[in-house]
Design a protein around this motif. Sequence first.
Motif, PDB file in Angstrom:
ATOM      1  N   GLY A 103       0.876  -0.887  -0.161  1.00  0.00           N
ATOM      2  CA  GLY A 103      -0.585   0.373  -0.189  1.00  0.00           C
ATOM      3  C   GLY A 103       1.496   0.527   0.179  1.00  0.00           C
ATOM      4  N   THR A 104       1.994   0.767   0.431  1.00  0.00           N
ATOM      5  CA  THR A 104       3.016   2.616   0.675  1.00  0.00           C
ATOM      6  C   THR A 104       3.391   2.534  -1.087  1.00  0.00           C
ATOM      7  N   GLY A 105       3.734   1.500  -1.664  1.00  0.00           N
ATOM      8  CA  GLY A 105       4.250   1.644  -3.056  1.00  0.00           C
ATOM      9  C   GLY A 105       4.057   1.813  -4.480  1.00  0.00           C
ATOM     10  N   ASP A 106       4.699   2.351  -5.459  1.00  0.00           N
ATOM     11  CA  ASP A 106       5.114   3.135  -5.754  1.00  0.00           C
ATOM     12  C   ASP A 106       3.261   2.718  -7.502  1.00  0.00           C
ATOM     13  N   LEU A 107       2.692   1.361  -7.748  1.00  0.00           N
ATOM     14  CA  LEU A 107       1.637   1.532  -8.145  1.00  0.00           C
ATOM     15  C   LEU A 107       0.354   1.884  -6.827  1.00  0.00           C
ATOM     16  N   ALA A 108       0.324   1.103  -6.177  1.00  0.00           N
ATOM     17  CA  ALA A 108      -0.418   2.046  -5.017  1.00  0.00           C
ATOM     18  C   ALA A 108      -0.819   3.297  -5.129  1.00  0.00           C
ATOM     19  N   VAL A 109       0.473   4.160  -4.607  1.00  0.00           N
ATOM     20  CA  VAL A 109       0.264   5.268  -4.761  1.00  0.00           C
ATOM     21  C   VAL A 109       0.234   6.173  -5.612  1.00  0.00           C
ATOM     22  N   ARG A 110       0.663   5.635  -6.616  1.00  0.00           N
ATOM     23  CA  ARG A 110       0.316   6.424  -8.008  1.00  0.00           C
ATOM     24  C   ARG A 110      -0.930   6.014  -8.935  1.00  0.00           C
ATOM     25  N   LYS A 111      -1.044   4.879  -8.707  1.00  0.00           N
ATOM     26  CA  LYS A 111      -3.058   4.390  -9.709  1.00  0.00           C
ATOM     27  C   LYS A 111      -3.499   4.152  -8.685  1.00  0.00           C
ATOM     28  N   ALA A 154       1.545  -2.782   4.340  1.00  0.00           N
ATOM     29  CA  ALA A 154       3.088  -2.806   4.152  1.00  0.00           C
ATOM     30  C   ALA A 154       4.701  -2.993   5.111  1.00  0.00           C
ATOM     31  N   ARG A 155       5.360  -3.324   5.712  1.00  0.00           N
ATOM     32  CA  ARG A 155       6.254  -3.039   6.864  1.00  0.00           C
ATOM     33  C   ARG A 155       6.296  -1.996   6.912  1.00  0.00           C
ATOM     34  N   GLU A 156       6.866  -1.071   6.383  1.00  0.00           N
ATOM     35  CA  GLU A 156       6.607   0.845   6.628  1.00  0.00           C
ATOM     36  C   GLU A 156       5.930   0.534   8.638  1.00  0.00           C
ATOM     37  N   SER A 197      -0.364  -5.918  -4.525  1.00  0.00           N
ATOM     38  CA  SER A 197       0.678  -4.850  -5.596  1.00  0.00           C
ATOM     39  C   SER A 197       2.360  -5.044  -4.572  1.00  0.00           C
ATOM     40  N   THR A 198       2.351  -6.265  -4.603  1.00  0.00           N
ATOM     41  CA  THR A 198       3.688  -6.643  -4.195  1.00  0.00           C
ATOM     42  C   THR A 198       4.851  -6.856  -5.272  1.00  0.00           C
ATOM     43  N   SER A 199       5.856  -7.408  -5.360  1.00  0.00           N
ATOM     44  CA  SER A 199       6.659  -8.326  -5.570  1.00  0.00           C
ATOM     45  C   SER A 199       5.777  -9.840  -5.625  1.00  0.00           C
ATOM     46  N   GLU A 238      -1.027  -8.657  -9.474  1.00  0.00           N
ATOM     47  CA  GLU A 238      -0.129  -7.181 -10.665  1.00  0.00           C
ATOM     48  C   GLU A 238       0.450  -8.580 -10.916  1.00  0.00           C
ATOM     49  N   LYS A 239       1.274  -7.708 -12.499  1.00  0.00           N
ATOM     50  CA  LYS A 239       1.793  -8.561 -13.329  1.00  0.00           C
ATOM     51  C   LYS A 239       3.255  -8.638 -12.595  1.00  0.00           C
ATOM     52  N   PRO A 240       4.341  -9.621 -12.766  1.00  0.00           N
ATOM     53  CA  PRO A 240       3.899 -10.600 -13.708  1.00  0.00           C
ATOM     54  C   PRO A 240       3.870 -11.321 -13.143  1.00  0.00           C
ATOM     55  N   ARG A 251      13.471   4.022 -11.954  1.00  0.00           N
ATOM     56  CA  ARG A 251      13.031   2.993 -10.581  1.00  0.00           C
ATOM     57  C   ARG A 251      13.013   2.169 -10.781  1.00  0.00           C
ATOM     58  N   ARG A 252      12.533   1.029 -11.530  1.00  0.00           N
ATOM     59  CA  ARG A 252      12.189  -0.278 -11.905  1.00  0.00           C
ATOM     60  C   ARG A 252      13.698  -1.123 -12.467  1.00  0.00           C
ATOM     61  N   ALA A 253      14.734  -0.135 -12.200  1.00  0.00           N
ATOM     62  CA  ALA A 253      15.776  -0.954 -13.079  1.00  0.00           C
ATOM     63  C   ALA A 253      15.624  -2.291 -12.709  1.00  0.00           C
ATOM     64  N   LEU A 257       2.301  -4.531   8.183  1.00  0.00           N
ATOM     65  CA  LEU A 257       2.477  -6.147   8.366  1.00  0.00           C
ATOM     66  C   LEU A 257       3.778  -6.920   7.673  1.00  0.00           C
ATOM     67  N   ASP A 258       4.772  -7.520   7.512  1.00  0.00           N
ATOM     68  CA  ASP A 258       5.501  -8.280   6.708  1.00  0.00           C
ATOM     69  C   ASP A 258       4.862  -9.243   6.530  1.00  0.00           C
ATOM     70  N   ALA A 259       5.092  -9.702   5.072  1.00  0.00           N
ATOM     71  CA  ALA A 259       3.827 -10.789   4.486  1.00  0.00           C
ATOM     72  C   ALA A 259       4.871 -12.221   4.937  1.00  0.00           C
ATOM     73  N   ARG A 260       6.317 -11.849   5.361  1.00  0.00           N
ATOM     74  CA  ARG A 260       7.075 -12.993   5.434  1.00  0.00           C
ATOM     75  C   ARG A 260       6.906 -13.486   7.221  1.00  0.00           C
TER      76      ARG A 260
HETATM   77  P1  NAP Z   1       6.967  -1.254  -4.808  1.00  0.00           P
HETATM   78  O1  NAP Z   1       6.776   0.053  -5.102  1.00  0.00           O
HETATM   79  O2  NAP Z   1       8.491  -1.749  -4.707  1.00  0.00           O
HETATM   80  O3  NAP Z   1       6.048  -1.155  -3.999  1.00  0.00           O
HETATM   81  C1  NAP Z   1       6.706  -3.017  -3.018  1.00  0.00           C
HETATM   82  C2  NAP Z   1       5.525  -2.491  -1.873  1.00  0.00           C
HETATM   83  O4  NAP Z   1       5.665  -4.232  -1.129  1.00  0.00           O
HETATM   84  C3  NAP Z   1       5.680  -1.462  -0.825  1.00  0.00           C
HETATM   85  O5  NAP Z   1       4.259  -1.052  -0.506  1.00  0.00           O
HETATM   86  C4  NAP Z   1       6.386  -1.676   0.322  1.00  0.00           C
HETATM   87  O6  NAP Z   1       6.698  -1.395   0.888  1.00  0.00           O
HETATM   88  C5  NAP Z   1       5.423  -3.399   0.537  1.00  0.00           C
HETATM   89  N1  NAP Z   1       6.734  -4.725   0.870  1.00  0.00           N
HETATM   90  C6  NAP Z   1       7.754  -5.580   0.079  1.00  0.00           C
HETATM   91  N2  NAP Z   1       8.078  -6.020   1.107  1.00  0.00           N
HETATM   92  C7  NAP Z   1       7.089  -6.841   1.818  1.00  0.00           C
HETATM   93  C8  NAP Z   1       6.760  -7.380   2.773  1.00  0.00           C
HETATM   94  N3  NAP Z   1       7.533  -7.840   2.890  1.00  0.00           N
HETATM   95  N4  NAP Z   1       5.866  -7.353   3.801  1.00  0.00           N
HETATM   96  C9  NAP Z   1       4.408  -6.788   3.783  1.00  0.00           C
HETATM   97  N5  NAP Z   1       5.162  -5.226   2.101  1.00  0.00           N
HETATM   98  C10 NAP Z   1       5.901  -5.374   1.884  1.00  0.00           C
HETATM   99  O7  NAP Z   1       6.546  -2.220  -6.118  1.00  0.00           O
HETATM  100  P2  NAP Z   1       5.249  -1.407  -7.229  1.00  0.00           P
HETATM  101  O8  NAP Z   1       6.285  -0.888  -8.174  1.00  0.00           O
HETATM  102  O9  NAP Z   1       4.591  -0.599  -6.050  1.00  0.00           O
HETATM  103  O10 NAP Z   1       4.887  -2.239  -7.938  1.00  0.00           O
HETATM  104  C11 NAP Z   1       3.678  -3.754  -7.445  1.00  0.00           C
HETATM  105  C12 NAP Z   1       3.759  -4.997  -8.457  1.00  0.00           C
HETATM  106  O11 NAP Z   1       3.445  -4.421  -9.077  1.00  0.00           O
HETATM  107  C13 NAP Z   1       4.866  -5.325  -7.897  1.00  0.00           C
HETATM  108  O12 NAP Z   1       4.330  -6.545  -8.612  1.00  0.00           O
HETATM  109  C14 NAP Z   1       4.999  -5.094  -9.956  1.00  0.00           C
HETATM  110  O13 NAP Z   1       5.858  -5.473 -10.948  1.00  0.00           O
HETATM  111  C15 NAP Z   1       3.334  -4.709 -10.582  1.00  0.00           C
HETATM  112  N6  NAP Z   1       3.658  -3.623 -11.528  1.00  0.00           N
HETATM  113  C16 NAP Z   1       3.742  -1.949 -10.806  1.00  0.00           C
HETATM  114  C17 NAP Z   1       3.698  -1.151 -12.441  1.00  0.00           C
HETATM  115  C18 NAP Z   1       3.843  -0.103 -11.123  1.00  0.00           C
HETATM  116  O14 NAP Z   1       3.739   1.268 -12.440  1.00  0.00           O
HETATM  117  N7  NAP Z   1       4.374   0.270 -11.272  1.00  0.00           N
HETATM  118  C19 NAP Z   1       2.761  -1.143 -13.010  1.00  0.00           C
HETATM  119  C20 NAP Z   1       3.067  -3.126 -13.538  1.00  0.00           C
HETATM  120  C21 NAP Z   1       3.103  -3.488 -12.017  1.00  0.00           C
HETATM  121  P3  NAP Z   1       7.732  -1.514   2.675  1.00  0.00           P
HETATM  122  O15 NAP Z   1       9.171  -2.485   2.278  1.00  0.00           O
HETATM  123  O16 NAP Z   1       7.149  -0.679   3.473  1.00  0.00           O
HETATM  124  O17 NAP Z   1       7.462  -3.031   2.917  1.00  0.00           O
END
Ligand code: NAP
Length: 489
Positions: free
Chosen positions: A18-26, A50-52, A118-120, A146-148, A221-223, A90-93
């Motif tokens: 919920g704090t990640g790029d996809l959640a925040v931007r889209k 998210a873990r934060e 919306s995580t890896s 989410e993909k992939p 940033r998704r290098a 929460l930590d997913a792991r």
């Molecule tokens: P991201 O910015 O790296 O965000 C990842 C999120 O997962 C963060 O909120 C992170 O927060 C959380 N996270 C990481 N490890 C965690 C854990 N152990 N437990 C709980 N939460 C955890 O990634 P993203 O770009 O948003 O992408 C998310 C997914 O969407 C990926 O599968 C990506 O391939 C897919 N996607 C993204 C886009 C895009 O435009 N960004 C487009 C299409 C598909 P914490 O580190 O605080 O835990």
Amino acid sequence: MTPSSLPVDPFDLVIFGGTGDLAVRKLLPALFHRYLAGQIRAGSRVVGVAREPLDDEGYRALVREALGKAADDTPEQRDAFLALVGYRALDARRDEGWDGLADLLGERPDNIRVFYLSTSPELFVDICERLGRQGLNQGKARVVLEKPIGRDLASANKINDDVGRVFAESQTYRIDHYLGKETVQNLLALRFGNALFEPLWNAGHIDHVQITVAETLGLGRRAGYYDRAGALRDMVQNHMLQLLCMVAMEPPASLAPDAVRDEKLKVLRALRPIDAGNAAQLTVRGQYRAGASEGQGVPGYLEELDGGKSDTETFVALKAEIGNWRWAGVPFYLRTGKRLPERVSEIVVAFKPVPHSIFEGSAGPLGQNRLVLRLQPDEGVKLWLTIKDPGPGGLRLRHVPLDMSFAEAFGVQQPDAYERLILDVVRGNPTLFMRRDEVEAAWRWAGPILAAWAASGEPPRPYTAGSWGPSAAVALIERDGRTWHEDEG
Ligand code: NAP
């Protein structure tokens, strides 16, 4: 007529990542826009995970910033939306904290529950198993992936098996946001809502189809993710094949989810294989070097990777064929890449020429009828026609588009694809989501291309940032006496 914004039943949407790029931007802006449209009822909740270590207020501040200034809303509306938003660290792991999430969701047992992952993808199984242990997969629960979905058939199967142990296929929504775009759904309306096109929609009348998804951006940033994936996995295996399916599928009996998905699956299964025997003729892979993008000098891919070595392709062009009665002999040219001259996604359906010209040579050439469906930017449809140039004198032919920009025609900004798709999950409508067998069929076709590239040992061809890819991509289509579509107006 169905109203354009029917409210959905109250739901709890838990966004993992919920704090990640996809959640925040889209995702969060998409929810806000649907809230403003009156579709999200009181009693619904959005919970970021998210873990934060944030509390509800801290997350709301983050969401408030994410909403930006774009929407035409009042401070009261914004506050009311934010009141629906909460957060759980929460930590997913790890096992701690999940009962707290279960307690929270238990407060509204009748709500539809959507878990948006919306995580890896490496976290999908951890999250699903823990949701299962809490019994949160029961009742009106749905999971969005989410993909992939994997990097090949085996890894996709593993993800689907792991998730499938907790959520039934009918609860699983594999998102491909291209399918949520207005133009893609308009393809259904154009094809099946007009008597005009369907009789011509076959090898007898269509010369070829082009699908282009071009980005001006580089790695960004998704290098890490991109370098492991590359353009074929990132764009072709999912988005572009889904677009190809929408163009090529037989008319489904209805818009029922499985009626549409059955027809798409048949297309994927009918794609002619590309493998070590023909990949060199039918595919081109490229990687950008330093050049210019949008008037600015930009580094090459390897520099963006901090000087690392990589054979990952940032560009693919390929010629696909569908081995069935409707499409035999009609090439589908696909091309996608980063650091191309413009950001554009479009489908071009090019019709065959008229069988005989009655015009004198001085009238000018007969143009090719083309139906151009633009997905971004400026979603719309153009139909290129040949007409008479107005005015006296000899008859001169001109090639002009019937042009409909959706934004201009309807006077509204088109909703983002995620707006529609998230609410489709809440409604329980999986039509625009990929079924497991579609994902598998797409990997069955894409896998041998990746294997052929790996076996050839050839690096991707270099192209200058800001160009339309390697010259071999132009040769791929020109060899067949055709050219990539360029918008003339
Ligand atoms: P991201 O910015 O790296 O965000 C990842 C999120 O997962 C963060 O909120 C992170 O927060 C959380 N996270 C990481 N490890 C965690 C854990 N152990 N437990 C709980 N939460 C955890 O990634 P993203 O770009 O948003 O992408 C998310 C997914 O969407 C990926 O599968 C990506 O391939 C897919 N996607 C993204 C886009 C895009 O435009 N960004 C487009 C299409 C598909 P914490 O580190 O605080 O835990």
